[in-house]
Design an enzyme around this catalytic site. Structure first.
Site, PDB file in Angstrom:
ATOM      1  N   LYS A  47       0.884   4.080  -2.916  1.00  0.00           N
ATOM      2  CA  LYS A  47       0.500   5.458  -2.625  1.00  0.00           C
ATOM      3  C   LYS A  47       1.652   6.434  -2.884  1.00  0.00           C
ATOM      4  CE  LYS A  47      -3.802   5.052  -1.397  1.00  0.00           C
ATOM      5  NZ  LYS A  47      -4.849   5.554  -2.316  1.00  0.00           N
ATOM      6  N   TYR A 103       0.835  -1.216   0.000  1.00  0.00           N
ATOM      7  CA  TYR A 103       0.000   0.000   0.000  1.00  0.00           C
ATOM      8  C   TYR A 103       0.864   1.258   0.000  1.00  0.00           C
ATOM      9  CZ  TYR A 103      -3.544   3.289   1.820  1.00  0.00           C
ATOM     10  OH  TYR A 103      -4.390   4.353   2.011  1.00  0.00           O
TER      11      TYR A 103
END
Length: 303
Positions: free
Chosen positions: A175, A171
């Site tokens: 991001k 993640y």
């Protein structure tokens, strides 16, 4: 409401729940016609249902706004292309893309499967790239036809992408990639009337249940709920509007009543020998530079 998005058409991905739903409702309240995209999956991306997007469309229409649902997978070329086509077919134009869709498959790195890495990269990073690409193709064609738009893209990064987050290597990497994509898109697309920015929100959603464990419940009546997704949406609406003219390639944190302009990598202390270093001398120089540099912010979850 000021109606700062009156006449504009916006698409919001992952808009069936949480932040995306809040953004879609806020955009509609400010006069935008909205394409509500959502696959209706579980928090790990499995399954699927049309009901979440359709419910948000019904909410918008009940409040007097205009909206349509889109259930395509925006991490595919066909799904992203159909997202843009839905806006054009339903409303005749497209002014704003809010890239928000995502899910989590958290693991410590040594336990992180390749499939979990690929799945999170796909929905977050590829799921930002493809809608942006297909919308940009439309806006470029408009600009070349002499109809330069006042187009806006709002991408969704995270504090995990800016600082890292223990247990979220996939993640965090996705991001962080979204920030890089935002900077490149802002530089490339400005000539076509497109501004591209990113937000790094903090709010109570399905994806943050573990992050905000112990602080998930809304406060009592009359008290400010600092973790409400609706707190992030006003900034997203402004970045989606023509009112933010001249703002592009920037990243904002938004949480509760706080908005922060994030300042990314910048050159810090430096030394130039004018010749090749030996490893030992390079190490000594690096330690001196580190001593003069600012202390980095800690990774989320680090002890």
């Amino acid at each position: 409401m000021t109606g700062i998005c009156t006449g504009r058409v916006a698409v919001v991905t992952g808009a069936g729940r949480g932040l995306g739903r809040a953004h879609a409702l806020a955009l509609a309240a400010e006069g935008a016609r909205v394409v509500v995209n959502d696959l209706g999956t579980a928090i790990d991306g499995t399954g699927g249902a049309t009901e979440p997007a359709e419910r948000v469309v019904e909410e918008i229409r009940a409040l007097g706004g205009e909206a349509v649902a889109h259930g395509g997978d925006i991490a595919t070329t066909d799904g992203a292309a159909s997202l843009v086509a839905t806006a054009l077919d339903a409303f005749g134009r497209l002014d704003t893309v809010v890239n928000n869709a995502g899910f989590l498959r958290d693991r410590m790195l040594v336990n992180l499967d390749e499939d979990d890495w690929d799945a999170v990269m796909r929905v977050h990073l590829k799921g930002h790239f493809l809608p942006l690409k297909h919308a940009a193709e439309y806006w470029r064609a408009e600009a070349k036809a002499g109809r330069t738009p006042q187009a806006r893209v709002v991408n969704t990064s995270s504090g995990a992408g800016l600082l890292g987050s223990v247990g979220q290597g996939n993640y965090s990497a996705a991001k962080a990639g979204i920030v890089g994509l935002t900077l490149v898109a802002a530089a490339e697309l400005g000539r076509y009337g497109v501004q591209v920015n990113a937000v790094a929100p903090a709010a109570r959603t399905r994806m943050t249940e573990q992050t905000f464990a112990g602080a998930m419940a809304a406060p009592g009546e009359g008290r400010f709920d600092a973790l409400a997704p609706e707190n992030v949406s006003p900034l997203v609406v402004w970045l989606s509007s023509a009112s933010c003219a001249g703002v592009s390639g920037r990243v904002f944190e938004a949480e509760g009543g706080r908005i922060t302009v994030m300042e990314g990598w910048r050159p810090g202390p430096a030394v130039d020998k004018g010749a090749r270093w030996s490893p030992a001398a390079a190490g000594e120089a690096a330690l001196e530079l580190l001593a003069a540099a600012a202390t980095p912010q800690p990774v989320y979850g680090a002890r």
